[in-house]
Motif scaffolding. Structure first.
Motif, PDB file in Angstrom:
ATOM      1  N   ASP A  44       0.957  -1.041  -0.007  1.00 44.31           N
ATOM      2  CA  ASP A  44      -0.001   0.025  -0.250  1.00 44.31           C
ATOM      3  C   ASP A  44       0.954   1.093  -0.014  1.00 44.31           C
ATOM      4  O   ASP A  44       1.191   1.595   1.101  1.00 44.31           O
ATOM      5  CB  ASP A  44      -1.013   0.197   1.242  1.00 44.31           C
ATOM      6  N   ARG A  45       1.197   1.665  -1.198  1.00 44.43           N
ATOM      7  CA  ARG A  45       1.978   2.911  -1.237  1.00 44.43           C
ATOM      8  C   ARG A  45       1.779   4.140  -0.375  1.00 44.43           C
ATOM      9  O   ARG A  45       2.613   4.776  -0.219  1.00 44.43           O
ATOM     10  CB  ARG A  45       2.264   3.093  -2.835  1.00 44.43           C
ATOM     11  N   GLU A  46       0.530   4.261  -0.217  1.00 43.54           N
ATOM     12  CA  GLU A  46      -0.235   5.457   0.524  1.00 43.54           C
ATOM     13  C   GLU A  46       0.437   5.330   2.021  1.00 43.54           C
ATOM     14  O   GLU A  46       0.411   6.384   2.745  1.00 43.54           O
ATOM     15  CB  GLU A  46      -1.491   5.502   0.552  1.00 43.54           C
ATOM     16  N   GLN A  47       0.850   4.197   2.408  1.00 43.10           N
ATOM     17  CA  GLN A  47       1.073   4.080   3.885  1.00 43.10           C
ATOM     18  C   GLN A  47       2.877   4.291   3.986  1.00 43.10           C
ATOM     19  O   GLN A  47       3.252   4.643   4.861  1.00 43.10           O
ATOM     20  CB  GLN A  47       1.119   2.563   4.302  1.00 43.10           C
ATOM     21  N   MET A  48       3.412   4.329   2.779  1.00 40.95           N
ATOM     22  CA  MET A  48       5.104   4.458   2.694  1.00 40.95           C
ATOM     23  C   MET A  48       5.300   6.059   3.085  1.00 40.95           C
ATOM     24  O   MET A  48       4.767   6.959   2.903  1.00 40.95           O
ATOM     25  CB  MET A  48       5.611   3.830   1.375  1.00 40.95           C
ATOM     26  N   ILE A  49       6.436   6.193   3.860  1.00 43.82           N
ATOM     27  CA  ILE A  49       6.874   7.375   4.098  1.00 43.82           C
ATOM     28  C   ILE A  49       7.996   7.598   2.840  1.00 43.82           C
ATOM     29  O   ILE A  49       8.651   6.783   2.803  1.00 43.82           O
ATOM     30  CB  ILE A  49       7.799   7.442   5.494  1.00 43.82           C
ATOM     31  N   PRO A  50       7.977   8.683   2.335  1.00 51.02           N
ATOM     32  CA  PRO A  50       9.026   9.305   1.244  1.00 51.02           C
ATOM     33  C   PRO A  50      10.533   8.942   1.764  1.00 51.02           C
ATOM     34  O   PRO A  50      10.732   9.542   2.902  1.00 51.02           O
ATOM     35  CB  PRO A  50       8.754  10.643   0.685  1.00 51.02           C
ATOM     36  N   ALA A  51      11.521   8.231   0.837  1.00 49.57           N
ATOM     37  CA  ALA A  51      12.699   8.325   1.452  1.00 49.57           C
ATOM     38  C   ALA A  51      13.216   9.745   1.645  1.00 49.57           C
ATOM     39  O   ALA A  51      14.013   9.798   2.667  1.00 49.57           O
ATOM     40  CB  ALA A  51      13.525   7.399   0.510  1.00 49.57           C
TER      41      ALA A  51
END
Length: 62
Positions: A44-51
């Motif tokens: 779920d890419r929406e849960q990911m924190i941008p690097a």
């Protein structure tokens, strides 16, 4: 489906005791749950924190 077509099991890959000092079942169960949750979260890419945000937080980005 033959063995060459089978996808590797990401849980088994990260919980195998290759050189691991810990082999007790409670630890391996905990580790498998953490890996499984991480894999599900990554889908779920929406849960990911941008690097970039992580790098800035750690002071690694000017």
């Amino acid at each position: 489906m033959n063995k060459t077509d089978a996808k590797p099991d990401p849980i088994a890959e990260h919980t195998s005791p290759l050189g691991s000092e810990r082999t007790d079942s409670d630890f391996l169960t905990w580790k498998a749950a953490k890996v499984r949750a991480s894999i599900e979260q990554a889908e779920d890419r929406e849960q990911m924190i941008p690097a970039k945000k992580i790098w800035e937080t750690l002071g690694l980005e000017p």
